[in-house]
Write a protein that holds these residues in place. Structure first.
Motif, PDB file in Angstrom:
ATOM      1  N   ALA A   1       0.831  -1.206   0.000  1.00  0.00           N
ATOM      2  CA  ALA A   1       0.000   0.000   0.000  1.00  0.00           C
ATOM      3  C   ALA A   1       0.864   1.255   0.000  1.00  0.00           C
ATOM      4  N   LEU A   2       1.987   1.199   0.706  1.00  0.00           N
ATOM      5  CA  LEU A   2       2.900   2.329   0.727  1.00  0.00           C
ATOM      6  C   LEU A   2       3.502   2.545  -0.666  1.00  0.00           C
ATOM      7  N   ALA A   3       3.846   1.451  -1.339  1.00  0.00           N
ATOM      8  CA  ALA A   3       4.407   1.561  -2.690  1.00  0.00           C
ATOM      9  C   ALA A   3       3.420   2.211  -3.650  1.00  0.00           C
ATOM     10  N   ALA A   4       2.134   1.976  -3.436  1.00  0.00           N
ATOM     11  CA  ALA A   4       1.099   2.503  -4.331  1.00  0.00           C
ATOM     12  C   ALA A   4       0.622   3.893  -3.941  1.00  0.00           C
ATOM     13  N   ALA A   5       1.071   4.394  -2.786  1.00  0.00           N
ATOM     14  CA  ALA A   5       0.576   5.685  -2.289  1.00  0.00           C
ATOM     15  C   ALA A   5       1.282   6.837  -2.994  1.00  0.00           C
ATOM     16  N   PRO A   6       0.541   7.769  -3.585  1.00  0.00           N
ATOM     17  CA  PRO A   6       1.175   8.926  -4.219  1.00  0.00           C
ATOM     18  C   PRO A   6       2.048   9.721  -3.251  1.00  0.00           C
ATOM     19  N   ALA A   7       1.677   9.740  -1.980  1.00  0.00           N
ATOM     20  CA  ALA A   7       2.417  10.525  -0.988  1.00  0.00           C
ATOM     21  C   ALA A   7       3.758   9.898  -0.615  1.00  0.00           C
ATOM     22  N   ARG A   8       4.060   8.725  -1.138  1.00  0.00           N
ATOM     23  CA  ARG A   8       5.334   8.090  -0.782  1.00  0.00           C
ATOM     24  C   ARG A   8       6.524   8.970  -1.163  1.00  0.00           C
ATOM     25  N   ASP A   9       6.349   9.824  -2.175  1.00  0.00           N
ATOM     26  CA  ASP A   9       7.442  10.681  -2.619  1.00  0.00           C
ATOM     27  C   ASP A   9       7.728  11.817  -1.657  1.00  0.00           C
ATOM     28  N   ALA A  10       6.896  11.977  -0.631  1.00  0.00           N
ATOM     29  CA  ALA A  10       7.179  12.962   0.411  1.00  0.00           C
ATOM     30  C   ALA A  10       8.319  12.500   1.323  1.00  0.00           C
ATOM     31  N   VAL A  11       8.590  11.208   1.315  1.00  0.00           N
ATOM     32  CA  VAL A  11       9.656  10.639   2.140  1.00  0.00           C
ATOM     33  C   VAL A  11      11.000  10.840   1.449  1.00  0.00           C
ATOM     34  N   ASP A  12      12.000  11.258   2.209  1.00  0.00           N
ATOM     35  CA  ASP A  12      13.374  11.249   1.704  1.00  0.00           C
ATOM     36  C   ASP A  12      13.948   9.865   2.003  1.00  0.00           C
ATOM     37  N   TRP A  13      13.822   8.984   1.037  1.00  0.00           N
ATOM     38  CA  TRP A  13      14.194   7.584   1.255  1.00  0.00           C
ATOM     39  C   TRP A  13      15.679   7.414   1.549  1.00  0.00           C
ATOM     40  N   SER A  14      16.493   8.360   1.117  1.00  0.00           N
ATOM     41  CA  SER A  14      17.937   8.248   1.357  1.00  0.00           C
ATOM     42  C   SER A  14      18.298   8.504   2.817  1.00  0.00           C
ATOM     43  N   ARG A  15      17.351   9.046   3.585  1.00  0.00           N
ATOM     44  CA  ARG A  15      17.614   9.344   5.001  1.00  0.00           C
ATOM     45  C   ARG A  15      16.725   8.493   5.921  1.00  0.00           C
ATOM     46  N   LEU A  16      16.409   7.292   5.454  1.00  0.00           N
ATOM     47  CA  LEU A  16      15.579   6.362   6.226  1.00  0.00           C
ATOM     48  C   LEU A  16      16.370   5.092   6.521  1.00  0.00           C
ATOM     49  N   ASP A  17      16.460   4.760   7.806  1.00  0.00           N
ATOM     50  CA  ASP A  17      17.065   3.488   8.219  1.00  0.00           C
ATOM     51  C   ASP A  17      15.965   2.455   8.403  1.00  0.00           C
ATOM     52  N   LEU A  18      16.147   1.292   7.788  1.00  0.00           N
ATOM     53  CA  LEU A  18      15.195   0.191   7.913  1.00  0.00           C
ATOM     54  C   LEU A  18      15.842  -0.976   8.641  1.00  0.00           C
ATOM     55  N   TRP A  19      15.137  -1.483   9.619  1.00  0.00           N
ATOM     56  CA  TRP A  19      15.549  -2.654  10.398  1.00  0.00           C
ATOM     57  C   TRP A  19      14.432  -3.687  10.326  1.00  0.00           C
ATOM     58  N   TRP A  20      14.673  -4.852  10.873  1.00  0.00           N
ATOM     59  CA  TRP A  20      13.642  -5.898  10.918  1.00  0.00           C
ATOM     60  C   TRP A  20      13.464  -6.400  12.331  1.00  0.00           C
ATOM     61  N   GLY A  21      12.206  -6.717  12.649  1.00  0.00           N
ATOM     62  CA  GLY A  21      11.904  -7.261  13.964  1.00  0.00           C
ATOM     63  C   GLY A  21      12.289  -8.720  14.098  1.00  0.00           C
ATOM     64  N   ASP A  22      12.238  -9.444  12.992  1.00  0.00           N
ATOM     65  CA  ASP A  22      12.666 -10.840  13.006  1.00  0.00           C
ATOM     66  C   ASP A  22      12.911 -11.277  11.577  1.00  0.00           C
ATOM     67  N   GLU A  23      13.497 -12.462  11.461  1.00  0.00           N
ATOM     68  CA  GLU A  23      13.795 -13.002  10.143  1.00  0.00           C
ATOM     69  C   GLU A  23      13.857 -14.521  10.202  1.00  0.00           C
ATOM     70  N   ARG A  24      13.402 -15.118   9.140  1.00  0.00           N
ATOM     71  CA  ARG A  24      13.545 -16.570   8.994  1.00  0.00           C
ATOM     72  C   ARG A  24      14.991 -16.850   8.596  1.00  0.00           C
ATOM     73  N   PHE A  25      15.642 -17.734   9.330  1.00  0.00           N
ATOM     74  CA  PHE A  25      17.073 -17.996   9.106  1.00  0.00           C
ATOM     75  C   PHE A  25      17.231 -18.962   7.945  1.00  0.00           C
ATOM     76  N   LEU A  26      17.138 -18.398   6.757  1.00  0.00           N
ATOM     77  CA  LEU A  26      17.175 -19.121   5.497  1.00  0.00           C
ATOM     78  C   LEU A  26      18.216 -18.465   4.590  1.00  0.00           C
ATOM     79  N   PRO A  27      18.566 -19.107   3.469  1.00  0.00           N
ATOM     80  CA  PRO A  27      19.575 -18.529   2.578  1.00  0.00           C
ATOM     81  C   PRO A  27      19.140 -17.196   1.990  1.00  0.00           C
ATOM     82  N   GLU A  28      20.111 -16.363   1.658  1.00  0.00           N
ATOM     83  CA  GLU A  28      19.853 -15.074   1.029  1.00  0.00           C
ATOM     84  C   GLU A  28      19.009 -15.259  -0.230  1.00  0.00           C
TER      85      GLU A  28
END
Length: 260
Positions: free
Chosen positions: A53-80
């Motif tokens: 939904a975020l990808a489809a939102a016109p307002a997504r371009d209001a975000v400066d994506w180069s200044r956003l840190d993304l982390w994950w709460g968990d991950e499946r321990f599988l191959p890349e």
């Protein structure tokens, strides 16, 4: 502990769209005040639905994506690149479509990465990466994330913290390897409750009738060992974002939902 606020939407599609709009606003506000923002993503159908939904939102371009840190709460321990990994699904849903700084996309290690199949060492490495990113004003071993999102499982699990398993009892480490998870794959990496509680805001996402009992249990005073979602809360705000089906068994005392 901040008392949870509830927002209930008509259906999961509307919930995803509204949550995406809410997230854009939070990121933009954080970047305006501190020049950067930090968000923890979640996988699963609700987390990926929000990203789409975020990808489809016109307002997504209001975000400066180069200044956003993304982390994950968990991950499946599988191959890349495994299609079941949360980061793989996130790239397909959103990340490949926006101009992120690759150095700010902090994926959890894969099972074919530098730590091999040692999930505990991989978890310790992610904890070290979080600690390095923490700033003095964060007052802890992880960044004070602007928003940390969690899907809620039918058994009340959040991240890969499952009821009664050792990971949900962890009080010292910020990231742990999870072994013997009751849903596949059995080996995972997860933030712990202390790391989750470092976030400024924690958002819990639940949509569908299969999440109704879990939401009711977690919001009715259950203990966090038996219901990990009950132990997930933010420093400043805890927000439950639900659709009508997931909210169908909530105690009436919890209504009306918050409108903020």
């Amino acid at each position: 502990m901040t008392p949870p606020q509830l927002v209930v939407h008509r259906d999961k599609e509307l919930m995803a769209q509204a949550a995406a709009a809410r997230l854009i606003t939070k990121i933009v506000d954080a970047q305006a005040s501190r020049r950067h923002a930090s968000v923890v993503l979640t996988g699963g159908r609700n987390g990926n639905g929000l990203l789409a939904a975020l990808a489809a939102a016109p307002a997504r371009d209001a975000v400066d994506w180069s200044r956003l840190d993304l982390w994950w709460g968990d991950e499946r321990f599988l191959p890349e690149g495994d299609p079941e990994r949360n980061v793989t699904q996130a790239r397909e849903a959103l990340l490949d479509a926006v101009p992120l700084d690759p150095a700010r996309v902090h994926a959890m290690p894969a099972s074919d990465g530098p730590y091999g199949d040692d999930a505990d060492t991989a978890a310790a490495a992610y904890a070290a990466e979080l600690a390095e990113a923490a700033e003095p004003e964060d007052h802890g071993p992880v960044p004070a994330f602007d928003v940390l999102m969690l899907g809620v499982g039918p058994d009340t699990h959040v991240a890969s913290l499952f009821p009664e398993l050792p990971a949900v009892r962890e009080t010292e480490r910020t990231v742990v390897g999870v072994h013997g998870a009751p849903k596949p794959p059995p080996v995972r990496i997860s933030l712990t409750l202390p790391a989750i509680r470092a976030a400024r805001e924690v958002w819990l996402l639940a949509a569908g009738e299969d999440k109704a009992e879990a939401a009711a249990i977690a919001l009715s005073g259950a203990g966090e060992i038996q219901a990990p979602a009950a132990g997930a809360y933010g420093r400043g705000r805890t927000l439950w974002l639900l659709d009508a089906a997931a909210a169908s068994r909530l105690p009436r005392a919890l209504y009306p939902p918050a409108s903020a």
